[in-house]
Enzyme design. Structure first.
Site, PDB file in Angstrom:
ATOM      1  CE  LYS A   1      -5.136  -2.319   0.881  1.00  0.00           C
ATOM      2  NZ  LYS A   1      -5.380  -0.964   0.335  1.00  0.00           N
TER       3      LYS A   1
ATOM      4  CB  SER B   1      -0.948  -0.045   1.208  1.00  0.00           C
ATOM      5  OG  SER B   1      -1.861   1.005   1.197  1.00  0.00           O
TER       6      SER B   1
ATOM      7  CG  ASP C   1       7.076   4.718 -11.851  1.00  0.00           C
ATOM      8  OD1 ASP C   1       7.642   3.607 -11.901  1.00  0.00           O
ATOM      9  OD2 ASP C   1       5.839   4.853 -11.923  1.00  0.00           O
TER      10      ASP C   1
END
Length: 530
Positions: A311, A286, A297
């Protein structure tokens, strides 16, 4: 009689139609509301309509995704405490061993410390109610110790070296719950910070730790999110903001009934330069994945460890009148490249979803990165260096570290499962606390000089034998060094604090050791990042 029955049914449908008009109910929702109303008003026997409604809600939510759920009022209260950052209580951390509550630590300047409660004390009664030797569960004990700020609680304590129980009256106060387990310098330029959750105080704790380490020469940072199951979304986005420069997308959320919303960075980050390694494993989920995904990224740092939980669903909490709550999935979250981190699931099949980590182990994923397969459709490119990353099943680290089984044996597994190492370390500290602290006044001196003796290991073996664990010499010898490290780490926690535990236990963590190796090598760090 027929007229009365017709009137009841007519009123029922009028009621349902009125509600459905107000909230645009579907036919299925009308059917459910009608059924509940008919049962309440016409069923032959008296029923507990609250329980019936609760069972229906639970059954319905089970048919959705694995994270939509119903929470009772009691569960809601228990759930919020670790994230809100404080609760009213007496200010101790404790563990239950052999049906006895052992005080592990008293919160600095907290109500228990102020009246003289000590680590190693055993609380046997609360307000004249025995809690030792009566098989009372931890939740019931916590209920007795907690209470509104300013109220009093009386406890009785057994203390080593004191023949009779000692009585204390403690005035409850607001007790902080921390997200940060450890923050220390590993070497002259590399700092280490470990976070256990993402709560209301997480970012403030992180900033305070970072400033402290920066004053000690921090240039590089290892952020440990292993086993961190997440928490508040805003804590994750604010933490990511500490690492990324201005106007960088951190995460966006979107669902069938929820328009796209997103969070981006500001210019207030405290660690936007310098090498960054984030440690993760299959227990990182999460909020941990939001931070890791954004850093990966944007090619800001490296992710080291094993594939995270996966999740990527966003829950919104809807309170019900009795204090209970429905936690309903309303959107998916996506990393800056557009990756959904949510691992696959089948509606209504929570058993398979919950067994996913076991399945990963059985497939060999924990031991070998080549056993992890992502379809090409889930392939993405990072936003700066165009490295290949994947969605659809957690964050795949930039450097995979297999689970270490070299020292694991069935014998060590059973000893750990029975809590024998914990009991042994606690008893050893409890019996020799003054002597140990006199000889090893700091965690650094304890780590460098203390050695777990063969005599202590023999005591562990005897405790295991007494608990019906068969001694296997070959397995004992294979796990011996692991036993010694874990005994020493737990003793450090009882003598000093949680940070002391990690300063020792990290020496056996392959993920930690590889993360440190990478961050200290410009060549390897840059090669992986490019």
């Amino acid at each position: 009689m027929k007229k009365t029955l017709l009137l009841i049914i007519t009123c029922t449908f009028i009621f349902v139609n009125t509600i459905s008009a107000q909230y645009a109910m579907s036919q299925g929702t009308k059917k459910l509301a009608t059924t509940m109303t008919l049962i309440e008003r016409m069923y032959v026997d008296t029923v507990d309509d609250e329980k019936l409604a609760e069972d229906a809600i639970v059954a319905i939510l089970k048919e959705l995704d694995p994270h939509s759920s119903y929470l009772s009022a009691e569960t809601v209260a228990d759930m919020n405490e670790p994230l809100e950052g404080n609760f009213d209580g007496i200010g101790i951390s404790f563990n239950m061993i052999s049906d006895t509550l052992y005080v592990i630590e008293t919160i600095a300047d907290g109500p228990s410390e102020r009246v003289g409660l000590l680590p190693g004390d055993r609380i046997i009664a609360v307000n004249d109610t025995a809690i030792a030797g009566v098989n009372m569960n931890t939740r019931d004990i916590m209920k007795r110790l907690k209470g509104p700020k300013g109220t009093k609680v009386n406890i009785k304590v057994l203390r080593r070296g004191v023949q009779k129980p000692i009585s204390f009256q403690i005035v409850r106060a607001k007790i902080p719950i921390y997200s940060l387990d450890a923050a220390y310098m590993i070497d002259d330029k590399t700092g280490y910070i470990r976070l256990s959750r993402f709560g209301a105080t997480t970012v403030a704790e992180f900033k305070e730790a970072l400033i402290k380490l920066s004053a000690q020469g921090l240039q590089n940072l290892i952020l440990d999110l292993e086993g961190n199951g997440g928490g508040y979304l805003n804590a994750a986005t604010e933490l990511a903001d500490e690492f990324l420069d201005k106007d960088k997308l951190i995460v966006y959320m979107e669902g069938t009934h929820q328009a796209r919303t997103s969070d981006s960075t500001t210019d207030r980050g405290l660690f936007e330069k310098g090498k960054l390694v984030i440690l993760v494993d299959e227990g990182s989920a999460s909020a941990s994945e939001i931070v890791s995904g954004a850093v990966q990224d944007w090619d800001r740092g490296l992710i080291v460890g094993r594939r995270t939980f996966g999740k990527g669903l966003v829950q919104r909490q809807f309170p019900l009148p009795d204090g209970s709550m429905i936690r309903l999935t309303v959107a998916r979250y996506y990393t800056p490249t557009g990756r959904s981190i949510q691992k696959p699931y089948t509606h209504g099949d929570q058993d398979s979803y919950n067994k996913d980590l076991i399945d990963r182990y059985n497939r060999g994923e924990m031991m070998n990165a080549d056993s992890i397969h992502f379809p090409d459709s889930l392939k993405y490119k990072t936003l700066v260096n165009e490295r290949t990353v994947y969605g659809g099943g957690g964050i795949m680290p930039d450097y995979f570290v297999p689970i270490d089984t070299a020292e694991y044996t069935e014998y060590s597994g059973r000893i750990n499962a029975m809590g024998i190492i914990y009991r042994l370390s606690l008893q050893t500290v409890d019996s020799n606390r003054k002597e140990l602290l006199k000889k090893y006044p700091t965690i650094e001196k304890f780590k460098k000089e203390y050695e777990v003796s063969d005599e202590l290991l023999s005591k562990m073996v005897k405790m295991a034998t007494d608990d019906k664990i068969e001694y296997k010499e070959d397995q004992y010898l294979r796990s011996k060094e692991q036993f010694k490290r874990r005994i020493k780490a737990l003793m450090a926690r009882d003598l000093f604090n949680t940070e002391g535990y990690f300063k020792i236990i990290n020496d056996e963590s392959e993920i930690f050791k590889k993360g440190l190796e990478i961050i200290n090598s410009d060549t390897e760090y840059n090669k992986l990042l490019q």
